[in-house]
Scaffold this motif. Structure first.
Motif, PDB file in Angstrom:
ATOM      1  N   ALA A 132       1.623 -18.644  22.132  1.00 53.04           N
ATOM      2  CA  ALA A 132       2.351 -19.907  22.277  1.00 53.04           C
ATOM      3  C   ALA A 132       1.578 -21.050  21.629  1.00 53.04           C
ATOM      4  CB  ALA A 132       2.599 -20.206  23.751  1.00 53.04           C
ATOM      5  N   GLU A 133       0.265 -21.083  21.847  1.00 53.20           N
ATOM      6  CA  GLU A 133      -0.546 -22.159  21.277  1.00 53.20           C
ATOM      7  C   GLU A 133      -0.548 -22.111  19.753  1.00 53.20           C
ATOM      8  OE1 GLU A 133      -2.922 -25.450  20.925  1.00 53.20           O
ATOM      9  OE2 GLU A 133      -1.760 -24.700  22.618  1.00 53.20           O
ATOM     10  N   ARG A 151       2.846 -23.335  18.439  1.00 50.37           N
ATOM     11  CA  ARG A 151       2.986 -24.791  18.501  1.00 50.37           C
ATOM     12  C   ARG A 151       2.183 -25.471  17.399  1.00 50.37           C
ATOM     13  NH1 ARG A 151       0.429 -26.152  23.405  1.00 50.37           N
ATOM     14  NH2 ARG A 151       1.293 -28.256  23.356  1.00 50.37           N
ATOM     15  N   ASP A 160       7.086 -15.592  24.328  1.00 47.74           N
ATOM     16  CA  ASP A 160       8.190 -15.480  25.285  1.00 47.74           C
ATOM     17  C   ASP A 160       8.357 -14.043  25.760  1.00 47.74           C
ATOM     18  OD1 ASP A 160      10.394 -16.392  26.757  1.00 47.74           O
ATOM     19  OD2 ASP A 160      11.777 -15.870  25.155  1.00 47.74           O
ATOM     20  N   SER A 195      12.406 -21.747  26.273  1.00 45.97           N
ATOM     21  CA  SER A 195      11.030 -21.739  26.763  1.00 45.97           C
ATOM     22  C   SER A 195      10.369 -23.081  26.473  1.00 45.97           C
ATOM     23  CB  SER A 195      10.234 -20.615  26.093  1.00 45.97           C
ATOM     24  OG  SER A 195      10.022 -20.881  24.721  1.00 45.97           O
ATOM     25  N   SER A 196       9.426 -23.470  27.308  1.00 50.32           N
ATOM     26  CA  SER A 196       8.780 -24.774  27.173  1.00 50.32           C
ATOM     27  C   SER A 196       7.982 -24.876  25.883  1.00 50.32           C
ATOM     28  CB  SER A 196       7.873 -25.024  28.382  1.00 50.32           C
ATOM     29  OG  SER A 196       8.643 -25.129  29.568  1.00 50.32           O
ATOM     30  N   ALA A 197       7.343 -23.785  25.468  1.00 53.97           N
ATOM     31  CA  ALA A 197       6.578 -23.815  24.216  1.00 53.97           C
ATOM     32  C   ALA A 197       7.496 -24.053  23.021  1.00 53.97           C
ATOM     33  CB  ALA A 197       5.806 -22.511  24.046  1.00 53.97           C
ATOM     34  N   ASP A 251       8.662 -27.694  23.098  1.00 54.32           N
ATOM     35  CA  ASP A 251       7.578 -28.573  22.682  1.00 54.32           C
ATOM     36  C   ASP A 251       7.466 -28.613  21.160  1.00 54.32           C
ATOM     37  OD1 ASP A 251       4.965 -30.081  23.220  1.00 54.32           O
ATOM     38  OD2 ASP A 251       4.267 -28.386  22.025  1.00 54.32           O
ATOM     39  N   ARG A 282      -2.858 -29.664  25.285  1.00 52.14           N
ATOM     40  CA  ARG A 282      -2.187 -28.786  26.255  1.00 52.14           C
ATOM     41  C   ARG A 282      -0.845 -29.357  26.700  1.00 52.14           C
ATOM     42  NH1 ARG A 282      -6.668 -28.571  30.755  1.00 52.14           N
ATOM     43  NH2 ARG A 282      -6.550 -30.794  30.228  1.00 52.14           N
ATOM     44  N   HIS A 320       2.932 -30.606  26.928  1.00 51.85           N
ATOM     45  CA  HIS A 320       4.178 -30.086  26.367  1.00 51.85           C
ATOM     46  C   HIS A 320       5.267 -31.157  26.457  1.00 51.85           C
ATOM     47  CE1 HIS A 320       2.172 -26.245  26.439  1.00 51.85           C
ATOM     48  NE2 HIS A 320       3.259 -25.579  26.113  1.00 51.85           N
ATOM     49  N   ASP A 367       1.906 -25.734  29.975  1.00 51.32           N
ATOM     50  CA  ASP A 367       3.139 -24.953  29.933  1.00 51.32           C
ATOM     51  C   ASP A 367       3.593 -24.627  31.358  1.00 51.32           C
ATOM     52  OD1 ASP A 367       5.214 -23.192  29.564  1.00 51.32           O
ATOM     53  OD2 ASP A 367       4.194 -21.981  28.057  1.00 51.32           O
ATOM     54  N   ASP A 381       6.088 -22.847  32.305  1.00 52.91           N
ATOM     55  CA  ASP A 381       6.732 -21.541  32.448  1.00 52.91           C
ATOM     56  C   ASP A 381       5.804 -20.499  33.055  1.00 52.91           C
ATOM     57  OD1 ASP A 381       8.801 -22.803  31.212  1.00 52.91           O
ATOM     58  OD2 ASP A 381       8.537 -21.836  29.271  1.00 52.91           O
TER      59      ASP A 381
END
Length: 475
Positions: A22-23, A26, A82, A186-188, A191, A235, A237, A253, A255
Motif C-alpha cells: 500500500a505504501e 501511494r 487490498d 480501500s483507504s489506500a 488516498d 502515514r 490518508h 490506514d 482499514d
C-alpha cells in the motif's frame, strides 16, 4: 503454502506485506503526478519553460508515457495490498484454525479451508502479475458503471471493487478521478486518488483556472493548508476531498486498524486548523490505546459555522452534510469488514460536531458506529434517542442507551444552549436518553466557565481519560 507454517508468523508477514504494498502504491501514485506535472510544463509556452517542435513533442510524450506506466504500477501495488489484507487474512485465519485443532488433538485439523484460501489468494495475486506483464490492457476492458452497479451502497461498492482486477480498477480510476470520494474503496486507493486531485486543484488555483470565475481565497487557503498537513506525516490518508474546502484525513490506514476514532469538530473548524482537530482525535486514540493500534480520523466533511452566533442560530450546517458522515462511516465499515475482523469504531462529536453526529444518526439507515460520544454538546439535532439509529454491517436498528454517551463539564456553558431548542436536546438528559459522564475537573469553580469547553481533549484532564476509557471499552 503449508499449514505447518506458524500462524502468528504468517499473519504478521501478510500484514507487513500488505502495508508495504500500500505504501509503495501511494508513493508511486505521487511520482505519476510529478511526471504529469512535468509533461504539462513542457507543453507550456517556450518563454515559460515549454518546448516546441519535435523535441518538445517527444519530451512531453515520454513524460506522459512514464506517468501512465507509474499509474499502472501504483494500481497493481494497491491491488496487491487490498488482496493481501482481505484474502491473506482469510488464509491466516484458516491456518490458525487448523493449528488450534492440531494442538488440541493431532490429526483432527481440517486442511481444506487452508487450501481453498491459499488457492483464492494465489489466483488474485496472479491477476496482478498478468497486469504487470502487460497481458491485460485496461483500454480493452468493458466500461463499468460503478455507481449504477451498486446503487451507491458502500457495502456493495466494497464487494464489487474487491472483485475487480487491477486492469478494471485502472480504467475506472483513469476515467473517474472523483472515485477518491467514493465510500467503499480501500483507504489506500482513495488516498492515492485524492492526493492526485488535490495537487491538480492546487495547480488550478495557482493558474487561476477555476470553474466559475474567481478562486475563493478561503478555498485556496484551505487546500494549501491541507497539502501542508499531509506533507508533515506520510502515514496520513486523505479519505475524502471536495473542491469547496472539505476533506477527511486519517492518521494512518484505517482499514487495517484495531480501533478507529472519528472526530467531528465544532464551530470555527476548517482545513486551515486541521492540525488542531488531528491532535484532539489523536489524543483520544492515545488515551484509548497507548500501544498505537488506533487510527484517528479528522472528519472536516461539513462547513462548520464560523462563530458562536451562527452556530447558535441554526442547525442547518449540521443537517446539510449529515448524509456525508453517514456515508463515510458506512464505507469505513464495509471496507474494514471485508477481512472478517470488525474493528470498533467510535464517532466523537465535539461541540457543534455533536449536532452533526446526531443528525447523521437520525436517518433510519443508521450510523455505522459502535459508540457515539457527544462532547460538550449543545444538542444532538433531535429531541430524543427514539430518533437515533445504528447501522450494523448494513443492517439498521434503533439506538439504545448504551450506544450514545454525553461527556460534559458542569462548568461548560455550551450544553445549556440546548434549552433554546435550536440544536435539539442534548444526550444524557432524562428528556433525550443515553448515558451521561460528568468530567468536571476536581476543584474547578466558576472561573472554569471561560475554559471548560476548550479543554476536553487536553492531556491529563479527567475528560480525556474518561473519553479514552469509553473508546477502549468498545467490544
Amino acid at each position: 503454502m503449508s499449514p505447518a507454517q506458524g500462524p502468528d508468523a504468517l499473519a504478521a508477514a501478510i500484514d507487513l506485506a500488505a502495508a508495504r504494498a500500500a505504501e509503495v502504491g501511494r508513493r508511486i501514485a505521487d511520482s505519476a503526478e510529478d511526471l504529469d506535472s512535468v509533461a504539462r510544463r513542457l507543453g507550456g509556452r517556450a518563454g515559460d519553460g515549454g518546448w516546441s517542435g519535435r523535441t518538445g513533442d517527444r519530451a512531453r510524450g515520454e513524460a506522459a508515457d512514464a506517468a501512465a506506466e507509474a499509474r499502472m504500477l501504483s494500481g497493481n501495488c494497491l491491488f496487491v495490498a487490498d488482496v493481501l489484507r482481505v484474502e491473506g487474512s482469510r488464509l491466516a485465519r484458516a491456518v490458525t484454525g487448523w493449528d488450534a485443532a492440531e494442538a488440541a488433538e493431532p490429526g483432527t485439523g481440517d486442511a481444506v479451508p487452508v487450501q481453498d484460501a491459499d488457492r483464492v489468494l494465489a489466483m488474485r495475486l496472479r491477476e496482478a502479475a498478468d497486469g504487470l506483464a502487460g497481458r491485460v490492457d485496461p483500454a480493452t476492458r468493458p466500461c463499468l458503471d460503478l455507481s449504477g452497479s451498486t446503487d451507491d451502497n458502500p457495502h456493495e461498492v466494497a464487494r464489487l471493487w474487491h472483485l475487480l482486477g487491477p486492469a478494471d480498477r485502472t480504467r475506472l480510476a483513469r476515467d473517474h478521478p472523483e472515485l477518491g470520494s467514493v465510500a467503499g474503496l480501500s483507504s489506500a486507493t482513495r488516498d492515492a486518488l485524492n492526493r492526485t486531485r488535490l495537487r491538480r486543484l492546487l495547480d488550478a488555483t495557482g493558474a487561476g483556472a477555476w470553474v466559475g470565475g474567481r478562486i475563493p481565497d478561503e478555498v485556496a487557503r484551505d487546500l494549501t493548508a491541507l497539502a501542508a498537513y499531509l506533507e508533515q506525516d506520510p502515514r496520513r490518508h486523505l479519505l475524502d476531498l471536495h473542491r469547496d474546502g472539505r476533506a477527511v484525513v486519517a492518521s494512518a490506514d484505517p482499514d487495517s486498524a484495531e480501533r478507529v476514532v472519528t472526530l467531528v469538530p465544532g464551530t470555527g473548524s476548517s482545513l486551515a486548523d486541521l492540525g488542531r482537530t488531528g491532535e484532539r482525535a489523536g489524543a483520544v486514540c492515545e488515551a484509548a490505546d497507548p500501544a498505537g493500534a488506533c487510527v484517528a480520523v479528522s472528519w472536516q466533511g461539513y462547513d462548520a459555522p464560523d462563530g458562536v452566533v451562527s452556530a447558535g442560530s441554526s442547525a442547518g450546517p449540521a443537517w446539510a452534510h449529515a448524509g456525508d458522515l453517514r456515508t463515510y462511516a458506512a464505507g469505513l465499515d464495509a471496507v474494514e469488514g471485508l477481512d472478517g475482523d470488525d474493528a470498533p469504531h467510535a464517532a466523537v462529536g465535539y461541540s457543534y460536531g455533536s449536532v452533526v453526529l446526531g443528525a447523521a444518526a437520525a436517518d433510519p439507515e443508521g450510523l455505522a458506529a459502535d459508540l457515539m460520544i457527544h462532547v460538550g454538546s449543545p444538542g444532538a439535532g433531535v429531541e430524543s434517542l427514539d430518533r437515533q439509529w445504528v447501522d450494523e454491517g448494513g443492517v439498521s436498528r434503533p439506538a439504545v442507551d448504551d450506544d450514545v454517551v454525553a461527556v460534559a463539564s458542569r462548568w461548560d456553558p455550551v450544553p445549556w444552549w440546548s434549552i433554546t431548542g435550536v440544536s435539539g436536546e442534548r444526550p444524557g438528559t432524562n428528556e433525550f436518553g443515553g448515558r451521561s459522564v460528568d468530567v468536571t475537573e476536581p476543584g474547578a469553580g466558576p472561573e472554569a466557565v471561560r475554559t471548560a469547553h476548550s479543554r476536553y481533549f487536553d492531556p491529563g484532564t479527567v475528560s480525556l481519560m474518561e473519553i479514552g476509557r469509553l473508546v477502549s471499552g468498545i467490544e
